[in-house]
Design a protein around this motif. Structure first.
Motif, short mmCIF file in Angstrom:
data_model
loop_
_atom_site.label_atom_id
_atom_site.label_comp_id
_atom_site.label_asym_id
_atom_site.label_seq_id
_atom_site.Cartn_x
_atom_site.Cartn_y
_atom_site.Cartn_z
N GLU A 52 0.23 -39.06 -18.66
CA GLU A 52 0.57 -40.45 -18.37
C GLU A 52 0.33 -41.36 -19.58
N LYS A 53 -0.73 -41.10 -20.32
CA LYS A 53 -1.12 -42.00 -21.41
C LYS A 53 -0.32 -41.77 -22.68
N ALA A 54 -0.04 -40.50 -22.98
CA ALA A 54 0.56 -40.21 -24.29
C ALA A 54 1.70 -39.21 -24.21
N ASP A 55 2.16 -38.89 -23.00
CA ASP A 55 3.23 -37.92 -22.85
C ASP A 55 2.89 -36.60 -23.52
N LEU A 56 1.59 -36.23 -23.41
CA LEU A 56 1.09 -34.99 -23.98
C LEU A 56 0.63 -34.10 -22.83
N VAL A 57 0.94 -32.80 -22.91
CA VAL A 57 0.66 -31.90 -21.80
C VAL A 57 -0.34 -30.83 -22.21
N PRO A 58 -1.55 -30.83 -21.63
CA PRO A 58 -2.51 -29.76 -21.92
C PRO A 58 -2.10 -28.48 -21.20
N ILE A 59 -2.18 -27.35 -21.88
CA ILE A 59 -1.79 -26.09 -21.25
C ILE A 59 -2.86 -25.01 -21.34
N ALA A 60 -3.91 -25.23 -22.13
CA ALA A 60 -4.95 -24.21 -22.25
C ALA A 60 -6.22 -24.86 -22.78
#
Length: 586
Positions: free
Chosen positions: A329-337
């Motif tokens: 939501e904040k930075a359009d960044l997706v954590p995956i691991a």
């Protein structure tokens, strides 16, 4: 007395085992002391008005003003260029520069500035980052011990001394011994330390040899997936990611998986390298971190990049589950691991609560990565992503810092007023925005210190401090104050290895004063001992924030700090034990 001792034990347990955030521990100490009647409410909360707490908070802002104007990063780059890319050259110049800067600025942001630069040159020159990142942390600790404002520990010890009728620690009073310890530490790191440091991959470098670092992630098998009904080995045998466990409904299965076939809705916990996890993004019928990702969001090589994020010790996200950190939501960044050193991660990754030093693997757009770089929750492990700095304000910020140093050195005005004036000027002159100033303050540390100050007062007023100091008093009576001082240094360095340096200092100053009073000698050498020993947090990554910062990026294990920092701690213990009584007479 017994309530205070019991509370001390409980507080130490909670802090060492990280059962509660440090700020909640600090507040809890205040509440228990007030409710139990050990301290009246006014004294229980007096830590919030303590001069040291105000000074430390204000100096966080002053230091941030220097960093936001880019002066430190500019000089750091010049230092790196001067090293010509050799490990020894980088080590020597970095140690001198970082140590010097840390004498006057909070060392945590100084280390944050250097980590991406060192990782960048390590990748370029094919140097193992593990050879230079622990020395970076240790150099900042050794440098900070040289002056009053170099570390908040010294400010806390000085204020405690002053409250007991002793003169405060002068701005450069500690430098006569601090420089000796700094030189010894620097020589050790360049010689013996280099041989003890591991040769190990970092996250973003391609150094030769060593073992590829691995993350842990989770994937869900979607309805209609072509993988349903096939064996674990068939699906992941060529992926390079190893299955650690399978979650099926309320059941969890562990290796070996010889007889297990994949079913719809299975959640698999996998471990693998960056490339192997990135390759999972392209597989049909599975979804990485289903509790976090949008089902339609996939990695797009043309517009997105992978990035590794280290959780900062000051991050407001510490303690939050991975699924709730809001990077999407904040930075359009997706954590995956996620990668966490020294601990085996079990269960669903999305439920894992972040800890300082955790490393997240994420992907997103360049604009999203820049947005994260501007925040203070994560440290990006790529030197190309930098926050905006206002270099035009660098001379002004430098003059403000110089003014604070002069007023603190001369004692023209009280240290808390000088520090507040410096913080105010940083904001008023535009070196720092008000929001940045608030974000620069390490609030959890200040709340913990306020609680520890109340606990320290309770230890002293109830006689518990004298009781805790009795073993060292017995040593002093039998062998003299010199040996008692040496034992105090060793005990303090052991406590600070598992507890924060600030908490250790506040907790043990009353004990040091009780020992000196019982032996009938000047308490100054014992107080100075606490100042040096509480910052000697080399043997574990837990005692000092800069150790946590380099833990993940350097690819270290817990044992690496013990192997390199243990001998250094013993060397400095021997030198300090001999020299403190020479500089500060009993």
């Amino acid at each position: 007395m017994w309530i205070t001792l019991a509370l001390t034990v409980v507080a130490l347990y909670l802090l060492v085992r990280e059962k509660l955030p440090m700020d909640l521990v600090g507040i809890g100490i205040i509440v228990v002391l007030a409710v139990s009647g050990v301290l009246d409410p006014a004294h229980a909360v007096s830590g919030f008005a303590n001069r040291a707490v105000i000074t430390v908070g204000a100096l966080f802002i002053v230091g941030e003003g220097i960093l936001k104007t880019g002066a430190v990063s500019f000089l750091a780059r010049r230092i790196i260029d001067m090293s010509r890319g050799t490990t020894l050259g980088i080590l020597v110049l970095m140690t001198v520069f970082v140590g010097t800067v840390s004498m006057f600025l909070n060392n945590t942001p100084v280390v944050i500035v250097f980590i991406p630069l060192l990782l960048g040159i390590a990748s370029e020159k094919r140097i193992f980052p593990s050879k230079i990142l622990i020395p970076l942390s240790y150099a900042s600790i050794l440098g900070g011990s040289c002056t009053l404002i170099g570390t908040s520990t010294n400010i806390l010890v000085s204020t405690a001394s002053e409250s007991h009728g002793m003169p405060p620690i002068a701005m450069f009073e500690l430098m006569k011994l601090g420089l000796i310890l700094f030189a010894i530490g620097g020589i050790y790191l360049a010689t013996i330390g280099q041989r003890l440091l591991p040769e190990r991959h970092s996250l973003t470098t391609d150094a030769p040899g060593g073992k590829i670092r691995e993350f842990v992630t989770e994937v869900e098998v979607l309805a209609g997936s072509p993988k349903i009904g096939t064996s674990i080995g068939e699906v992941f045998g060529d992926a390079g990611a190893r299955p650690l466990s399978i979650i099926r409904g309320e059941q969890m299965f562990w290796p070996p998986f010889d007889e297990h076939v994949i079913d719809e809705g299975d959640v698999l916990i996998l471990q693998g390298s960056l490339n192997s996890i990135a390759e999972l993004e392209t597989r049909e019928g599975i979804r990485i971190l289903p509790d976090i990702k949008d089902e339609t969001l996939r990695f797009e090589p043309k517009t997105m990049s992978f990035v590794e994020l280290v959780v900062s010790p000051n991050s407001g996200l510490v303690g939050s589950p991975v699924a709730e950190i809001g990077l999407r939501e904040k930075a359009d960044l997706v954590p995956i691991a996620i990668m966490r050193h020294g601990r085996h991660i079990r269960g669903k990754i999305s439920d894992i609560r972040l800890e300082p030093g955790d490393v997240l693997l994420a992907f997103g757009s360049e604009s999203g990565i820049r947005e994260v770089a501007r925040g203070g929750d994560f440290l990006l492990m790529e030197g190309i992503h930098e926050a905006y700095v206002n270099r035009a304000k660098a001379p002004i910020a430098g003059l403000i810092l110089l003014g604070v140093m002069i007023t603190l050195s001369t004692g023209m005005i009280p240290m808390e007023i000088a520090s507040l004036a410096g913080a105010l000027l940083m904001i008023m002159t535009g070196c720092l925005k008000a929001k940045q100033a608030y974000e620069a303050i390490n609030w959890p540390i200040l709340l913990l210190v306020a609680g520890m100050l109340a606990l320290g007062e309770a230890l002293e007023s109830t006689g518990a401090a004298a009781l805790l100091g009795q073993p060292l008093v017995a040593v002093g009576v039998a062998f003299g104050p010199w040996i008692a001082l040496s034992a105090l240094y060793l005990a303090t360095s052991i406590v600070t290895a598992v507890l924060s340096n600030n908490a250790t200092a506040v907790l043990l100053v009353p004990v040091a004063l009780a020992i000196a009073n019982a032996l009938g000698v000047d308490s100054r050498p014992f107080v100075i001992t606490i100042a040096f020993a509480a910052s000697a947090a080399f043997a574990t990554p837990l005692g000092y924030q800069t150790n946590l910062l380099v833990y993940g990026p350097g690819g270290y294990r817990f044992s690496d700090f013990l192997k390199v920092g243990g001998p250094l701690t013993l060397i400095l213990w021997a030198v300090a034990s001999l020299m403190i009584p020479l500089f500060w007479k009993f």
